[in-house]
Design a protein around this motif. Sequence first.
Motif, mmCIF file in Angstrom:
data_model
loop_
_atom_site.group_PDB
_atom_site.id
_atom_site.type_symbol
_atom_site.label_atom_id
_atom_site.label_comp_id
_atom_site.label_asym_id
_atom_site.label_seq_id
_atom_site.Cartn_x
_atom_site.Cartn_y
_atom_site.Cartn_z
ATOM 1 N N ILE A 39 0.823 -1.215 0.000
ATOM 2 C CA ILE A 39 0.000 0.000 0.000
ATOM 3 C C ILE A 39 0.858 1.266 0.000
ATOM 4 N N GLY A 40 2.158 1.138 -0.180
ATOM 5 C CA GLY A 40 2.989 2.322 -0.330
ATOM 6 C C GLY A 40 3.192 3.116 0.938
ATOM 7 N N VAL A 41 3.621 2.454 2.020
ATOM 8 C CA VAL A 41 3.892 3.120 3.296
ATOM 9 C C VAL A 41 5.383 2.998 3.598
ATOM 10 N N PRO A 42 6.095 4.112 3.841
ATOM 11 C CA PRO A 42 7.539 4.033 4.095
ATOM 12 C C PRO A 42 7.856 3.512 5.488
ATOM 13 N N LEU A 43 9.057 2.969 5.648
ATOM 14 C CA LEU A 43 9.533 2.527 6.961
ATOM 15 C C LEU A 43 10.109 3.739 7.678
ATOM 16 N N PRO A 44 9.529 4.151 8.816
ATOM 17 C CA PRO A 44 9.969 5.376 9.496
ATOM 18 C C PRO A 44 11.467 5.398 9.770
ATOM 19 N N MET A 45 12.090 6.534 9.498
ATOM 20 C CA MET A 45 13.510 6.796 9.742
ATOM 21 C C MET A 45 14.449 6.049 8.798
ATOM 22 N N ILE A 46 13.959 5.078 8.062
ATOM 23 C CA ILE A 46 14.823 4.245 7.221
ATOM 24 C C ILE A 46 14.605 4.539 5.738
ATOM 25 N N SER A 47 13.350 4.518 5.284
ATOM 26 C CA SER A 47 13.052 4.730 3.865
ATOM 27 C C SER A 47 13.417 6.140 3.426
ATOM 28 N N TYR A 48 13.761 6.267 2.137
ATOM 29 C CA TYR A 48 14.020 7.588 1.566
ATOM 30 C C TYR A 48 12.720 8.372 1.500
ATOM 31 N N GLY A 49 12.817 9.645 1.826
ATOM 32 C CA GLY A 49 11.658 10.535 1.780
ATOM 33 C C GLY A 49 11.871 11.684 2.740
ATOM 34 N N GLY A 50 12.076 12.892 2.216
ATOM 35 C CA GLY A 50 12.393 14.026 3.068
ATOM 36 C C GLY A 50 11.274 14.417 4.010
ATOM 37 N N SER A 51 10.046 14.487 3.490
ATOM 38 C CA SER A 51 8.915 14.876 4.328
ATOM 39 C C SER A 51 8.703 13.877 5.460
ATOM 40 N N SER A 52 8.770 12.591 5.131
ATOM 41 C CA SER A 52 8.578 11.545 6.127
ATOM 42 C C SER A 52 9.662 11.601 7.195
ATOM 43 N N LEU A 53 10.917 11.763 6.784
ATOM 44 C CA LEU A 53 12.020 11.801 7.740
ATOM 45 C C LEU A 53 11.915 13.015 8.659
ATOM 46 N N LEU A 54 11.618 14.169 8.080
ATOM 47 C CA LEU A 54 11.542 15.404 8.858
ATOM 48 C C LEU A 54 10.448 15.332 9.920
ATOM 49 N N VAL A 55 9.255 14.891 9.524
ATOM 50 C CA VAL A 55 8.141 14.862 10.475
ATOM 51 C C VAL A 55 8.323 13.748 11.509
ATOM 52 N N THR A 56 8.938 12.642 11.118
ATOM 53 C CA THR A 56 9.175 11.556 12.064
ATOM 54 C C THR A 56 10.186 11.964 13.128
ATOM 55 N N MET A 57 11.224 12.679 12.738
ATOM 56 C CA MET A 57 12.216 13.128 13.709
ATOM 57 C C MET A 57 11.621 14.159 14.662
ATOM 58 N N ALA A 58 10.759 15.023 14.147
ATOM 59 C CA ALA A 58 10.068 15.978 15.015
ATOM 60 C C ALA A 58 9.177 15.240 16.017
ATOM 61 N N ALA A 59 8.497 14.192 15.541
ATOM 62 C CA ALA A 59 7.621 13.408 16.421
ATOM 63 C C ALA A 59 8.419 12.699 17.512
ATOM 64 N N LEU A 60 9.572 12.144 17.151
ATOM 65 C CA LEU A 60 10.403 11.460 18.148
ATOM 66 C C LEU A 60 10.999 12.460 19.140
ATOM 67 N N GLY A 61 11.277 13.679 18.688
ATOM 68 C CA GLY A 61 11.704 14.724 19.613
ATOM 69 C C GLY A 61 10.608 15.049 20.608
ATOM 70 N N LEU A 62 9.363 15.108 20.141
ATOM 71 C CA LEU A 62 8.235 15.341 21.043
ATOM 72 C C LEU A 62 8.057 14.180 22.018
ATOM 73 N N LEU A 63 8.279 12.957 21.538
ATOM 74 C CA LEU A 63 8.164 11.793 22.417
ATOM 75 C C LEU A 63 9.210 11.872 23.531
ATOM 76 N N ALA A 64 10.434 12.284 23.188
ATOM 77 C CA ALA A 64 11.465 12.465 24.206
ATOM 78 C C ALA A 64 11.090 13.587 25.171
ATOM 79 N N ASN A 65 10.465 14.625 24.644
ATOM 80 C CA ASN A 65 10.003 15.729 25.491
ATOM 81 C C ASN A 65 8.937 15.233 26.472
ATOM 82 N N CYS A 66 8.043 14.383 25.986
ATOM 83 C CA CYS A 66 7.011 13.806 26.863
ATOM 84 C C CYS A 66 7.641 12.952 27.966
ATOM 85 N N ALA A 67 8.779 12.316 27.645
ATOM 86 C CA ALA A 67 9.460 11.481 28.637
ATOM 87 C C ALA A 67 9.935 12.305 29.825
#
Length: 404
Positions: free
Chosen positions: A350-378
């Motif tokens: 269905i065309g879903v990238p593997l987070p942090m691994i697959s090529y894709g600038g938009s996906s990588l940028l938003v995933t890293m922001a999300a993981l930063g927020l997850l660390a902030n929640c920690a």
Amino acid sequence: MSSSAASGRPAAMASVQSMLRRPHASYHLVLGATFILLGLGLIMVLSASSVNSLRISGNSYEVFVRQLAFAVLGLVALWTAVKMPLGVIRKFSGLLLAIVVMLILLTFSPLGIEVNGNRNWLPVAPGLRLQPSEFAKLALVLWMSHMFASRHKQITGFRGMVPMAAIAIGVSGLVVVQKDLGTALILLAITMGMLWVAGLSMKLVVAALVVLAGTLAFFVQSAPHRMSRLTSFWDPMADPEGSGYQVVKAMMGLARGGFWGLGLGNSRQKWGALPEAHTDFILAIIGEELGLMGCLVVLGLFVLIGYAGVRIVMRSEDMFARYLAAGITLWLMTQAVVNIGMVLKLLPVIGVPLPMISYGGSSLLVTMAALGLLANCAKTEPGAHEALNVTKKPKSKKLQKQRA
């Protein structure tokens, strides 16, 4: 087994348990797994894309350089997300969702760019495109977390969740109109998961999943290319040179890799056999070059992030942080499972990238922001903020002594 090895296991277990008892363990687990995944992803994007990049542009590093540029931007986004107070982020969650919806609507204008049948891209600069639907994942999680945290005591049943559910489904519907069914499914999974975390009964969740399955079946049968993907999922060898081609080549790559792999850079599938090897099917290249061990490392890193996310949800005393951690964890774990299942022929393509691994600038940028927020929640776990401040102070004192 020697007595020293036997005695070493309890000692190792005790050490791990001691580390996990630290109040800031979740913070370090999230950031540690993130940086390892980022490094591994960049290496594998370079390996998987080098041949195709050389063939198309004459530069083996073209795709890698673009991914590296977004990784640098992602590090800035991650650092900002870790440092910014959650109250400030929460305050602008509604505005962020509105901006993302406007960007999605812009894709239906003449500015929109169609790629592989999906009209979900906007031009940013020459040779650079943005995919607003990727940012919709984070915007939706932030906004729903804010709404649920604000109305936590007032939400007593499904009626209290209707406004959030309606807007989330509306955003997903816009992505469906873009013909990006994979991203829409992830958005719907986030929505259903967060509704369940907020207190929606399992009966209603199951009923919603039945309706979702029926809607999905309608959209699949209405598009010939989606039907061919579904039939190739059941039996890819029925059309190995057509609809089942990508799945068959991915399976061949995984089979060739064996346990230890052929060695980094030695994939055969990336020489044109596996289309878009650096995007959705990059796990097949990892399996071919790094073997089963490489795939298990990737899987283990996602398990660590999932464990840390659940730990934050269970331990945090801040309702917004709890909902935000739950939403981000649901999103990343669902997307990883779907992509891995797709490559292993356990789920349709269905065309879903593997987070942090697959090529894709938009996906990588938003995933890293999300993981930063997850660390902030920690940092909202009991004692975590104080523990992190304590670990920083001794370093500054040492520097002062050295300067003196």
